[in-house]
Scaffold this motif. Structure first.
Motif, PDB file in Angstrom:
ATOM      1  N   HIS A 112      22.888  68.408  45.732  1.00  0.00           N
ATOM      2  CA  HIS A 112      24.270  68.781  46.223  1.00  0.00           C
ATOM      3  C   HIS A 112      24.184  68.195  47.758  1.00  0.00           C
ATOM      4  CE1 HIS A 112      24.365  71.655  43.331  1.00  0.00           C
ATOM      5  NE2 HIS A 112      23.343  72.388  43.491  1.00  0.00           N
ATOM      6  N   ASN A 113      24.590  67.074  47.600  1.00  0.00           N
ATOM      7  CA  ASN A 113      25.015  66.104  48.838  1.00  0.00           C
ATOM      8  C   ASN A 113      26.256  66.441  49.556  1.00  0.00           C
ATOM      9  OD1 ASN A 113      22.339  64.997  48.665  1.00  0.00           O
ATOM     10  ND2 ASN A 113      23.155  63.177  47.510  1.00  0.00           N
ATOM     11  N   GLY A 114      26.476  66.184  50.731  1.00  0.00           N
ATOM     12  CA  GLY A 114      27.881  66.547  51.146  1.00  0.00           C
ATOM     13  C   GLY A 114      28.566  65.243  51.806  1.00  0.00           C
ATOM     14  N   THR A 174      34.055  67.877  59.287  1.00  0.00           N
ATOM     15  CA  THR A 174      33.530  68.975  58.381  1.00  0.00           C
ATOM     16  C   THR A 174      32.581  68.337  57.512  1.00  0.00           C
ATOM     17  OG1 THR A 174      33.939  70.787  56.638  1.00  0.00           O
ATOM     18  CG2 THR A 174      35.373  68.891  56.684  1.00  0.00           C
ATOM     19  N   VAL A 175      31.777  69.083  56.695  1.00  0.00           N
ATOM     20  CA  VAL A 175      30.793  68.584  55.679  1.00  0.00           C
ATOM     21  C   VAL A 175      31.351  69.344  54.284  1.00  0.00           C
ATOM     22  CG1 VAL A 175      28.726  68.279  54.667  1.00  0.00           C
ATOM     23  CG2 VAL A 175      28.993  67.885  57.109  1.00  0.00           C
ATOM     24  N   ILE A 176      31.566  68.593  53.508  1.00  0.00           N
ATOM     25  CA  ILE A 176      32.199  69.271  52.000  1.00  0.00           C
ATOM     26  C   ILE A 176      31.166  69.027  51.010  1.00  0.00           C
ATOM     27  CG2 ILE A 176      34.004  69.425  50.437  1.00  0.00           C
ATOM     28  CD1 ILE A 176      35.998  68.447  52.649  1.00  0.00           C
ATOM     29  N   VAL A 177      30.481  70.167  50.584  1.00  0.00           N
ATOM     30  CA  VAL A 177      29.702  70.039  49.323  1.00  0.00           C
ATOM     31  C   VAL A 177      30.379  70.323  48.057  1.00  0.00           C
ATOM     32  CG1 VAL A 177      27.467  70.745  48.315  1.00  0.00           C
ATOM     33  CG2 VAL A 177      27.795  70.453  50.903  1.00  0.00           C
ATOM     34  N   PRO A 178      30.450  69.591  47.101  1.00  0.00           N
ATOM     35  CA  PRO A 178      31.116  69.938  45.850  1.00  0.00           C
ATOM     36  C   PRO A 178      30.315  70.992  44.916  1.00  0.00           C
ATOM     37  CG  PRO A 178      30.894  67.655  46.047  1.00  0.00           C
ATOM     38  CD  PRO A 178      30.321  68.206  47.048  1.00  0.00           C
ATOM     39  N   ASP A 179      31.493  72.171  44.368  1.00  0.00           N
ATOM     40  CA  ASP A 179      30.701  73.113  43.864  1.00  0.00           C
ATOM     41  C   ASP A 179      29.898  72.678  42.503  1.00  0.00           C
ATOM     42  OD1 ASP A 179      30.470  75.847  43.055  1.00  0.00           O
ATOM     43  OD2 ASP A 179      31.703  75.623  41.427  1.00  0.00           O
ATOM     44  N   ALA A 180      29.002  73.487  42.120  1.00  0.00           N
ATOM     45  CA  ALA A 180      28.146  73.261  40.902  1.00  0.00           C
ATOM     46  C   ALA A 180      27.664  74.801  40.449  1.00  0.00           C
ATOM     47  CB  ALA A 180      27.031  72.591  41.227  1.00  0.00           C
ATOM     48  N   PRO A 181      27.479  74.818  39.253  1.00  0.00           N
ATOM     49  CA  PRO A 181      26.990  76.288  38.462  1.00  0.00           C
ATOM     50  C   PRO A 181      26.254  77.011  39.484  1.00  0.00           C
ATOM     51  CG  PRO A 181      27.388  74.770  36.872  1.00  0.00           C
ATOM     52  CD  PRO A 181      27.481  73.918  37.895  1.00  0.00           C
ATOM     53  N   ASP A 182      25.026  76.104  39.859  1.00  0.00           N
ATOM     54  CA  ASP A 182      23.932  76.847  40.637  1.00  0.00           C
ATOM     55  C   ASP A 182      24.043  77.250  41.922  1.00  0.00           C
ATOM     56  OD1 ASP A 182      23.751  74.241  41.638  1.00  0.00           O
ATOM     57  OD2 ASP A 182      21.775  73.845  41.027  1.00  0.00           O
ATOM     58  N   LEU A 183      25.354  76.838  42.556  1.00  0.00           N
ATOM     59  CA  LEU A 183      26.014  77.246  43.935  1.00  0.00           C
ATOM     60  C   LEU A 183      26.545  78.539  43.768  1.00  0.00           C
ATOM     61  CD1 LEU A 183      26.989  73.865  45.590  1.00  0.00           C
ATOM     62  CD2 LEU A 183      24.805  74.933  45.899  1.00  0.00           C
ATOM     63  N   ASP A 240      34.890  77.508  44.479  1.00  0.00           N
ATOM     64  CA  ASP A 240      35.158  76.354  45.753  1.00  0.00           C
ATOM     65  C   ASP A 240      34.059  75.725  46.417  1.00  0.00           C
ATOM     66  OD1 ASP A 240      37.798  77.535  45.582  1.00  0.00           O
ATOM     67  OD2 ASP A 240      37.889  78.638  47.467  1.00  0.00           O
ATOM     68  N   PRO A 241      34.170  74.510  46.766  1.00  0.00           N
ATOM     69  CA  PRO A 241      33.017  73.852  47.679  1.00  0.00           C
ATOM     70  C   PRO A 241      32.518  74.597  48.681  1.00  0.00           C
ATOM     71  CG  PRO A 241      35.161  72.443  47.596  1.00  0.00           C
ATOM     72  CD  PRO A 241      35.636  73.874  47.033  1.00  0.00           C
ATOM     73  N   VAL A 242      31.379  74.157  49.110  1.00  0.00           N
ATOM     74  CA  VAL A 242      30.697  74.692  50.177  1.00  0.00           C
ATOM     75  C   VAL A 242      31.053  73.765  51.179  1.00  0.00           C
ATOM     76  CG1 VAL A 242      28.639  74.892  51.704  1.00  0.00           C
ATOM     77  CG2 VAL A 242      28.610  75.499  49.305  1.00  0.00           C
ATOM     78  N   ARG A 243      31.504  74.453  52.391  1.00  0.00           N
ATOM     79  CA  ARG A 243      32.091  73.635  53.765  1.00  0.00           C
ATOM     80  C   ARG A 243      31.211  73.852  54.850  1.00  0.00           C
ATOM     81  NH1 ARG A 243      37.239  71.518  53.680  1.00  0.00           N
ATOM     82  NH2 ARG A 243      38.245  71.567  51.612  1.00  0.00           N
ATOM     83  N   LEU A 244      30.872  73.133  55.692  1.00  0.00           N
ATOM     84  CA  LEU A 244      30.043  73.189  56.987  1.00  0.00           C
ATOM     85  C   LEU A 244      30.936  72.780  58.106  1.00  0.00           C
ATOM     86  CD1 LEU A 244      26.502  71.635  56.231  1.00  0.00           C
ATOM     87  CD2 LEU A 244      27.195  73.798  55.561  1.00  0.00           C
ATOM     88  N   GLY A 245      31.077  73.830  59.074  1.00  0.00           N
ATOM     89  CA  GLY A 245      31.996  73.582  60.349  1.00  0.00           C
ATOM     90  C   GLY A 245      33.654  73.752  60.152  1.00  0.00           C
ATOM     91  N   SER A 246      34.158  74.141  58.995  1.00  0.00           N
ATOM     92  CA  SER A 246      35.599  74.412  58.995  1.00  0.00           C
ATOM     93  C   SER A 246      35.778  75.587  57.878  1.00  0.00           C
ATOM     94  CB  SER A 246      36.199  73.028  58.583  1.00  0.00           C
ATOM     95  OG  SER A 246      36.087  72.869  57.151  1.00  0.00           O
ATOM     96  N   HIS A 247      37.060  76.052  57.627  1.00  0.00           N
ATOM     97  CA  HIS A 247      37.739  76.818  56.796  1.00  0.00           C
ATOM     98  C   HIS A 247      37.986  76.121  55.658  1.00  0.00           C
ATOM     99  CE1 HIS A 247      39.740  80.580  55.844  1.00  0.00           C
ATOM    100  NE2 HIS A 247      40.538  80.005  55.485  1.00  0.00           N
ATOM    101  N   LYS A 248      38.246  76.674  54.494  1.00  0.00           N
ATOM    102  CA  LYS A 248      38.554  76.114  53.143  1.00  0.00           C
ATOM    103  C   LYS A 248      39.565  75.159  53.096  1.00  0.00           C
ATOM    104  CE  LYS A 248      40.506  77.268  48.684  1.00  0.00           C
ATOM    105  NZ  LYS A 248      40.771  78.558  47.763  1.00  0.00           N
ATOM    106  N   ASN A 249      40.666  75.438  53.971  1.00  0.00           N
ATOM    107  CA  ASN A 249      42.034  74.636  54.133  1.00  0.00           C
ATOM    108  C   ASN A 249      41.958  73.855  55.405  1.00  0.00           C
ATOM    109  OD1 ASN A 249      42.478  74.886  51.424  1.00  0.00           O
ATOM    110  ND2 ASN A 249      43.516  77.114  52.144  1.00  0.00           N
ATOM    111  N   GLY A 250      40.827  73.880  56.139  1.00  0.00           N
ATOM    112  CA  GLY A 250      40.957  73.201  57.580  1.00  0.00           C
ATOM    113  C   GLY A 250      41.130  74.569  58.462  1.00  0.00           C
TER     114      GLY A 250
END
Length: 604
Positions: A82-84, A109-118, A228-238
């Motif tokens: 799960h690379n971001g 921000t760092v955005i990690v795409p969604d996956a079933p195991d997340l 939704d993706p995992v985000r580090l350092g920000s809200h879903k829509n910025g």
């Protein structure tokens, strides 16, 4: 730990206004603006500098060390891939809590795409991260820092929102099919120091742990299936952009054994003196979870200090640390079990290298000797052992001044002898050298010429002039006989009386010392007898006119071999008195009383 009950929860999982029915032995709780909980920090005691927090043992589905130094990818080390994607002005390679970290500013921000195991569903969830920030979120407009988010309030399937609020407190929010709850508790974590925050949903408990102090509330949130993706350092829509440094983000799903963070002790504080190194003696214990990997990694690092620190082996619990400059250093021992980490610090006070002091030297007391005698020298020297190397002290005797030549028995020995080629006043110098500094001390040796024998007829080689038997009993005689100690003749004192014991005396008449001077007079006489056993006594007597001023005596047991007997005397009235010198044997039988030869009187 604060707990909720049916009296304070609404059907959607939020609190009644006022939060009545709450008990808070560990944290005073208030209602957050969204119906969540805000907790004021009042932790239970924990070991100093050691984070030890029981956690539900999940399976890490995302582990972002944030150690990359370049590129646009934050790599997942959990093994799930799960690379971001790094977006915006993120600065890589800044100093982290463990190795390096990312610095975030607004629009990054760092955005990690969604996956079933997340998507955790109803399983337990654990999110942990380290942060270091000095800037609080902008005040009073509802903006906070979104540290880890998955979805928002509008997302179907729920929401995970891990934040830092305007007041600097960390918060944990989980929303699922049955509702959501936000827990805000702990100290201000926006203070320029590293802090670890752990947010968990375990069953119906929402748990927040800040630097080892734990707070919780109860809420059945139900399944979280947000895509939704995992985000580090920000809200879903910025927005809600984080401004600070982020490190070691872990996202875990699942339940199992209870994992505890490693327990770390960096050892005692120390004080050392340059150039010595500090011996670091840390300890780390762990419960072996998670497994895999079932191992703990440890790292020593410098937290603060005026210079550079070099570790013998920074990954070894027991190692050494050397320092480039004096001052106070804080060293940190950190341990990680791949999900949880903890640390402890030790303070090392490094004193500057000791300043070399010159040796201390004492050459001893001044002396007076008479040729051909030598002076006995007994000096002392001490040093502080610096510099080291060589750490040794070299001492040397030398002649500083004097009319002749001085010969030392061993010029490098503190205790030695000095002999002189001529009479006069000499200054001798003892020098000590530690290779950088020297110190010396002097003593004065007064060398008098060889003493002159004041006795005019010491060996009876021609006659007995200057000696007689006055004061002896009747019949005592003095004659000159052959066979002396050194010459060919000696004086014989005999009892020639009519069969009775007698006192036999031989004394100088007139006195050889007619006027005394300042100094020490030493009278000596070589004597023997025909038969051993009698005691012979010699005397130096000081007279002022006819008045006896003082006397010194010495005795010896006569044998048939030559022996020397001597006596020393210091006149009490030098310049006005005279000295009388005699030898005597009391109760001597008829026959030989004693033989005398090589008589001397010298003054020094």
């Amino acid at each position: 730990m604060a707990r909720a009950d049916s009296n304070n929860l609404l059907t959607n999982g939020s609190f009644h206004p006022g939060a009545s029915g709450w008990t808070a032995p560990d944290a005073a709780l208030t209602i957050a603006s969204d119906g969540g909980v805000a907790g004021n920090y009042s932790p239970q005691s924990a070991p100093s500098n050691v984070v030890t927090t029981p956690q539900s043992q999940p399976s890490a589905v995302g582990l972002w060390h944030l150690d990359e130094l370049s590129g646009t990818t934050a790599y997942d080390s959990s093994g799930h891939g799960h690379n971001g994607a790094i977006s915006g002005p993120v600065t890589l390679g800044v100093p982290g809590e463990l190795n390096t970290a990312y610095r975030f500013v607004p629009k990054s921000t760092v955005i990690v795409p969604d996956a079933p195991d997340l998507e955790p569903g109803t399983a337990d969830v654990t999110i942990s991260y380290w942060l270091n920030s000095t800037t609080l979120p902008p005040c009073c407009n509802g903006i906070d820092y979104d540290m880890f988010t998955k979805g928002d309030h509008s997302s179907r399937g729920g929401q995970i929102k891990i934040e830092v609020q305007e007041n600097g407190q960390a918060s944990c929010m989980f929303r699922g099919a049955l509702g959501g709850k936000q827990l805000t508790a702990g100290p201000n974590v926006v203070d320029g120091h590293w802090h670890q925050v752990i947010c968990q949903r375990i069953g119906t408990q929402i748990i927040e742990t800040v630097d080892g102090s734990t707070f919780s509330t109860t809420k059945a949130t139900g399944a979280i299936t947000v895509t939704d993706p995992v985000r580090l350092g920000s809200h879903k829509n910025g927005g809600d952009w984080y401004n600070g440094v982020l490190d070691e983000v872990t996202y875990s799903i699942g339940s199992g054994s209870t994992n505890q963070a490693p327990v770390v002790n960096a050892g005692l504080d120390q004080t050392i003196t340059l150039p010595s190194s500090a011996s670091l003696d840390g300890t780390v214990t762990d419960d072996g979870l998670p497994n895999p990997p079932g191992t703990v990694t440890t790292t020593w690092s410098e937290v603060s200090g005026p210079g550079a620190v070099t570790f013998g082996n920074a990954s070894a619990v027991d190692t050494t640390a050397s320092f480039s400059a004096a001052g106070t250093y804080v060293l940190k021992l950190q341990a990680s079990d791949s999900v949880l980490s903890s640390s402890d610090t030790a303070t090392i006070t490094v004193n500057p290298a000791s300043q070399n002091q010159p040796p201390t030297v004492n050459a001893g007391l001044d002396q007076t000797v008479i040729l051909p005698n030598s002076a006995t020298l007994s000096g002392t020297a001490s040093d502080d052992g610096l510099p080291n190397p060589p750490g040794t002290l070299i001492t040397t005797w030398s002649q500083f001044s004097g009319p002749g030549t001085v010969t030392f028995g061993d010029a490098s020995s503190l205790s030695t002898t000095a002999s002189f080629s001529a009479s006069g006043t000499y200054v001798l110098r003892l020098t000590a050298d530690d290779s950088a500094l020297q110190t010396s001390d002097d003593l004065t040796v007064t060398v008098n010429p060889a003493s002159q024998d004041l006795v005019g007829n010491p060996g009876f080689e021609t006659d007995t002039t200057g000696w007689n038997t006055s004061g002896s009993d009747a019949g005592v005689t003095l004659t000159r006989v052959s066979g002396g100690h050194s010459g060919g003749w000696a004086g014989l004192v005999a009892n020639g009386g009519s069969g009775t014991a007698a006192t036999c005396k031989m004394q100088d008449v007139p006195n050889w010392v007619t006027k005394t001077s300042a100094g020490t007079y030493t009278g000596s006489m070589w004597v023997r007898a025909d038969s051993p056993g009698a005691t012979l006594t010699i005397k130096l007597r000081e007279y002022n006119n006819s008045t006896l001023v003082g006397v010194k005596t010495a005795s010896i047991k006569l044998t048939t071999s030559w022996q020397m007997v001597s006596v020393s005397y210091v006149p009490a009235m030098p310049g006005t008195s005279t000295l009388d010198f005699l030898g005597l044997v009391s109760n001597a039988p008829v026959g030989t009383c004693f033989y005398a030869d090589d008589i001397s009187i010298v003054v020094s």
